[in-house]
Design an enzyme around this catalytic site. Sequence first.
Site, PDB file in Angstrom:
ATOM      1  N   GLU A 194      47.255  38.453  35.319  1.00  0.00           N
ATOM      2  CA  GLU A 194      46.859  39.815  34.943  1.00  0.00           C
ATOM      3  C   GLU A 194      48.123  40.549  34.544  1.00  0.00           C
ATOM      4  O   GLU A 194      48.940  40.904  35.387  1.00  0.00           O
ATOM      5  CB  GLU A 194      46.177  40.543  36.105  1.00  0.00           C
ATOM      6  CG  GLU A 194      45.820  41.995  35.768  1.00  0.00           C
ATOM      7  CD  GLU A 194      45.443  42.832  36.982  1.00  0.00           C
ATOM      8  OE1 GLU A 194      45.692  44.058  36.937  1.00  0.00           O
ATOM      9  OE2 GLU A 194      44.926  42.280  37.968  1.00  0.00           O
ATOM     10  N   ARG A 228      51.350  48.610  31.607  1.00  0.00           N
ATOM     11  CA  ARG A 228      52.151  49.723  32.129  1.00  0.00           C
ATOM     12  C   ARG A 228      53.461  49.927  31.381  1.00  0.00           C
ATOM     13  O   ARG A 228      54.186  50.874  31.668  1.00  0.00           O
ATOM     14  CB  ARG A 228      52.473  49.482  33.612  1.00  0.00           C
ATOM     15  CG  ARG A 228      51.260  49.408  34.504  1.00  0.00           C
ATOM     16  CD  ARG A 228      51.639  49.188  35.950  1.00  0.00           C
ATOM     17  NE  ARG A 228      50.490  48.838  36.769  1.00  0.00           N
ATOM     18  CZ  ARG A 228      50.553  48.536  38.051  1.00  0.00           C
ATOM     19  NH1 ARG A 228      51.720  48.533  38.666  1.00  0.00           N
ATOM     20  NH2 ARG A 228      49.473  48.217  38.730  1.00  0.00           N
ATOM     21  N   LYS A 245      37.144  44.905  41.204  1.00  0.00           N
ATOM     22  CA  LYS A 245      38.478  45.010  41.771  1.00  0.00           C
ATOM     23  C   LYS A 245      38.423  46.098  42.848  1.00  0.00           C
ATOM     24  O   LYS A 245      37.840  47.157  42.616  1.00  0.00           O
ATOM     25  CB  LYS A 245      39.475  45.396  40.680  1.00  0.00           C
ATOM     26  CG  LYS A 245      40.873  45.708  41.201  1.00  0.00           C
ATOM     27  CD  LYS A 245      41.837  45.920  40.048  1.00  0.00           C
ATOM     28  CE  LYS A 245      43.214  46.305  40.550  1.00  0.00           C
ATOM     29  NZ  LYS A 245      44.249  46.164  39.521  1.00  0.00           N
TER      30      LYS A 245
END
Length: 206
Positions: A41, A45, A129
């Site tokens: 993953e 960012r 999640k």
Amino acid sequence: MTTGADLLGLSPVMPVVVLDDADDAVPTARALLAGGIGVIELTLRTPAALASIERIAAEVPEIVIGAGTVTAPEHAKQAADAGAKFLVTPGCTDSVLDAAFDTGLPFLPGASTVSEAMRLAERGLTALKFFPAEASGGVAYLKSIGGPLPGLRFCPTGGITVKTAPDYLALSNVGCIGGSWLTPKDALAAKDFGKIEAFAAAASKL
């Protein structure tokens, strides 16, 4: 692989990776793969994120590359166009959910409350999640919601360490966990991909 539920079975630990340099993308992916981890993953960012996803998708096709920190509708399409095979969101708004569905990719939508989880279940999503895991109640919280929400399974992420990982993985409603400890900043800065491979090897055995 067609559903979010499939994502939970790829590895006991899903590495949550932040890259500042796209040149580190391929060696990081190869190190994780060599350690026995077949999924990554890569979080959106940093400015290098989309280029990193593109490189991994093109040069390390054996690993299942996903985009994390999908927080705006446009992120979903950008990640899909870059070659991401799945999406992960820290939380969910209607517009982000719609955009994720529009890509046709499997995704893990973020939830941290019972109401959020129920709302996502109403949209047909059963693999979620749980974020931020430790700050939101951790193992005890997930254990307590297993009874009223038996149809949901989670990938808890946030604050989990190699020491606490087994406690999460022992829960019946946890399919895998997200961990950032596999690709620490110091190892990436030093381009110590052997260290990353070693962390991956240990995580793959959890």
